[in-house]
Design an enzyme around this catalytic site. Structure first.
Site, mmCIF file in Angstrom:
data_model
loop_
_atom_site.group_PDB
_atom_site.id
_atom_site.type_symbol
_atom_site.label_atom_id
_atom_site.label_comp_id
_atom_site.label_asym_id
_atom_site.label_seq_id
_atom_site.Cartn_x
_atom_site.Cartn_y
_atom_site.Cartn_z
ATOM 1 N N HIS A 53 0.839 -1.196 0.000
ATOM 2 C CA HIS A 53 0.000 0.000 0.000
ATOM 3 C C HIS A 53 0.875 1.246 0.000
ATOM 4 O O HIS A 53 2.038 1.201 0.424
ATOM 5 C CB HIS A 53 -0.887 0.050 1.258
ATOM 6 C CG HIS A 53 -1.945 -0.993 1.316
ATOM 7 N ND1 HIS A 53 -2.087 -1.861 2.384
ATOM 8 C CD2 HIS A 53 -2.935 -1.312 0.442
ATOM 9 C CE1 HIS A 53 -3.114 -2.671 2.166
ATOM 10 N NE2 HIS A 53 -3.650 -2.359 0.999
ATOM 11 N N CYS A 72 -2.098 0.622 9.912
ATOM 12 C CA CYS A 72 -3.067 -0.389 9.474
ATOM 13 C C CYS A 72 -4.044 -0.793 10.573
ATOM 14 O O CYS A 72 -5.158 -1.252 10.283
ATOM 15 C CB CYS A 72 -2.364 -1.654 9.018
ATOM 16 S SG CYS A 72 -1.130 -1.461 7.734
#
Length: 260
Positions: free
Chosen positions: A169, A254
């Site tokens: 990501h 996250c």
């Protein structure tokens, strides 16, 4: 007569690790054994750090069938008071949205969503001031970015697309300090010129920080050189051990969604 108004406490959305955590998706790293019991202990330490920093903790119910559900950031993106429910790029992660949506519905937020064929993971979305940087790579596609761009424009944000191929990501490579300086580990950052200010950090896991306050950040204990760099810039640095989540390409961002 003036009246003091107390600002509400920031909130942090979290989700406990699943029993199936060790079966989580890995893309850019080799799979290594995950100690789930240790991961649960580390998750509790992470949540305690957020609570100690003044965040009200809001917990999404665990689902032991959803291996990656602890990485709750991927399920929802906050744009001010707008909660954008995502459309995960990995098929196995799409059932995670229902549990997060059930909790979001009770928080008094405006709900929007990304719909298929658009895909968008929250880990690909980095907000710095009025800009929303979105990583286009393995999990987030052009249609997902198009839908987010329309939602963001309604809220006064401008979207900047950032190609991502070296990490899972965008926020695996780049996050930002409280003053808006983007930070990243150079070998993993493909386009540092897209950011107004960019600071190179010496360790891969040092690229991820959670802003706790204007003068404080939360980061992984695995990046001591980077922690010293931030302390030298005047920040109070809080570190947490998240080694078991790092084995699944996870980082400190996250594991929560901050709602301010």
């Amino acid at each position: 007569m003036s009246q003091n108004v107390v600002a509400p406490s920031p909130r942090a959305l979290v989700r406990p690790p699943a029993v199936a955590l060790a079966r989580g998706e890995v893309t850019h790293i080799a799979r290594t054994p995950v100690d789930v019991a240790l991961a649960v202990e580390q998750w509790r330490g992470y949540v305690d750090a957020l609570a100690h920093a003044g965040f009200e903790i809001i917990e999404v119910a665990a689902d032991d069938t959803l291996a990656d559900s602890v990485f709750v950031e991927d399920a929802v993106v906050m744009l001010g008071r707008v909660a954008v429910l995502t459309s995960p790029g990995a098929l196995s992660r799409r059932p995670e949205i229902a549990g997060v949506e059930a909790v979001i519905a009770g928080l008094g937020l405006v709900e929007r969503r990304i719909d298929l064929p658009g895909t968008l993971d929250g880990g690909d979305v980095l907000k710095i001031g009025g800009n929303v940087y979105v990583g286009r790579g393995g999990r987030t596609n052009a249609e997902g970015i198009r839908q987010l761009t329309a939602i963001a424009a309604d809220e006064g944000f401008e979207v900047v697309t950032v190609p991502v191929t070296r990490v899972l990501h965008l926020k695996s490579a780049v996050t930002a300090l409280p003053d808006g300086t983007a930070i990243g580990h150079a070998p993993l950052v493909e386009h540092p010129e897209l950011f107004d200010r960019f600071l190179e950090v010496p360790e891969e896991t040092g690229a991820a920080v959670v802003v706790l306050a204007p003068d404080a950040v939360l980061m992984a204990a695995s990046a001591p050189l980077t922690a010293r760099l931030f302390a030298d810039r005047g920040y109070r640095v809080v570190t947490v051990d998240i080694s078991e989540f790092e084995k699944l390409e996870g980082c400190v961002t996250c594991l929560s969604v901050r709602i301010r």
